[in-house]
Design an enzyme around this catalytic site. Structure first.
Site: not given
Ligand code: SAH
Length: 360
Positions: A126, A353, A130, A133, A106, A211, A234, A119
């Site tokens: 991934c 995000c 996390c 996410c 996406e 990021s 992050s 984006c």
């Molecule tokens: N792997 C990278 C890039 C992908 S995530 C990273 O971790 O930075 C991009 C951003 O979206 C990151 O800051 C991540 O923490 C945030 N993000 C992921 N899940 C989210 C959610 N459910 N709500 C808000 N932000 C989120």
């Protein structure tokens, strides 16, 4: 169904025999021309044509017939196919792309004043896992090739040109889609080189942000190999136990080591590192959390993005209310760290995000 699968397999095999044009940066292209005794000036013409969206006919005229035939015979010019497009009420656009091996990724276009930020995804799924996410729940399937990263940009651009004519201006690129960009370093680096090339899309170096969840092997290469490109970390919790719970990568690469590594990155005068912080109700949103966050970032060239948690199907965390979010920011203000509360765009089409999950 059977016939369709056969056709797709056939296409996949055929394309994989050829080198994708979009995997090459300008220097690679010059080298290919040189190695094949062709005039290297064709590199700039081809880059102009494909990345500056110049008319095909104009470029045909300028190029020697031999060079043109060489590229047509030896290179694959296909791009990820747009499978589905979701347009949000706030004009955010979410694309679901189908890749040649049928995996899906996406990409999101985020509007600001009739211009766009894009984006981009860097991996199918991934590996970071996390807990907050949606992509993390997918696991890692594979890395994207440079052509699949650059292809997201080009297809989104073409879609804008067709569907929102006059608005086809994508001025910022953020690697905040699916995947961990520093875990797919080489392909992301090459995609950045293509985006930056003055012969191509000519995106400003300060307009690209990568990021990371804090993948140290990638961070170590970062400052050496991609000077000037912006970095976002992050962070999400300054406390070890909480960060371990949110981001398992913290067990292997703890935050203090990540911050030390980032501190060694040389920055321009006006450049700063963005620290992203998801606010999760009753988990990391207290004044104590803010106080500790301010303490570890004080004195750094830092900018904090507070991201109220975006829910997705199956998520068990919640978003704090606005009052709590503002209180959190007030504590950070006492440290004089510039802090922005990021508004969620596109969450009605699960494009915000952390909501990207190409398996849903
Ligand atoms: N792997 C990278 C890039 C992908 S995530 C990273 O971790 O930075 C991009 C951003 O979206 C990151 O800051 C991540 O923490 C945030 N993000 C992921 N899940 C989210 C959610 N459910 N709500 C808000 N932000 C989120």
């Amino acid at each position: 169904m059977g016939v369709r699968a056969e056709v797709n397999n056939h296409i996949t095999e055929r394309h994989f025999l050829k080198q994708s044009f979009y995997d090459l940066n300008h220097t690679d292209l010059e080298m290919v021309l040189h190695q094949n005794d062709l005039n290297h000036s064709a590199a700039a013409i081809l880059f102009n044509w494909h990345y500056k969206k110049k008319e095909k006919a104009q470029c045909y005229e300028k190029m020697a017939k031999g060079s043109l035939a060489f590229f047509q015979n030896n290179f694959d010019f296909s791009l990820p196919e747009i499978d589905t497009v979701h347009e949000s009420e706030d004009r955010t656009v979410k694309f679901l792309f189908r890749l040649q091996d049928n995996h899906r990724i996406e990409t999101v276009l985020i509007p600001f004043h009739n211009k766009y930020s894009i984006c981009l995804s860097s991996q199918v799924g991934c590996a970071m896992n996390c807990s907050f996410c949606s992509t993390g729940t997918q696991g890692l399937t594979r890395n994207l090739a440079t052509s699949e990263i650059v292809g997201q940009f080009l297809q989104a651009w073409r879609w804008l040109a067709k569907n929102r004519p006059g608005e086809e201006r994508i001025l910022n690129i953020v690697f905040m889609g699916q995947g961990e960009p520093l875990h797919n370093f080489d392909a992301v680096k090459k995609a950045c080189e293509i985006f930056l090339s003055k012969h191509g899309t000519s995106i400003g170096v300060q307009k690209i942000t990568v990021s990371t969840a804090g993948y140290i092997p990638g961070l170590k290469r970062w400052s050496q190999e991609t000077p000037g490109v912006n970095l976002a970390l992050s962070l999400h919790s300054p406390f070890e136990e909480k960060r371990n719970e949110l981001m398992p990568i913290n067990i292997k690469y703890p935050l203090d080591e990540v911050l030390t590594c980032i501190d060694q990155i040389p920055l321009h005068k006006k450049q700063f590192i963005t620290y992203e912080y998801i606010l999760i109700k009753d988990f990391n949103d207290s004044p104590d959390d803010a106080q500790e966050l301010g303490t570890i970032l004080a004195g750094k060239s830092a900018y904090i993005n507070l991201i109220p948690f975006n829910a997705f199907p199956g998520s068990h965390y919640q978003r704090p209310n606005m009052e709590k979010i503002e209180k959190f920011k007030e504590v950070l203000d006492t440290f004089k760290i510039p802090t922005l509360i990021r508004s969620a765009k596109g969450d009605d089409v699960l494009a915000a995000c952390g909501q990207l999950n190409s398996k849903n």
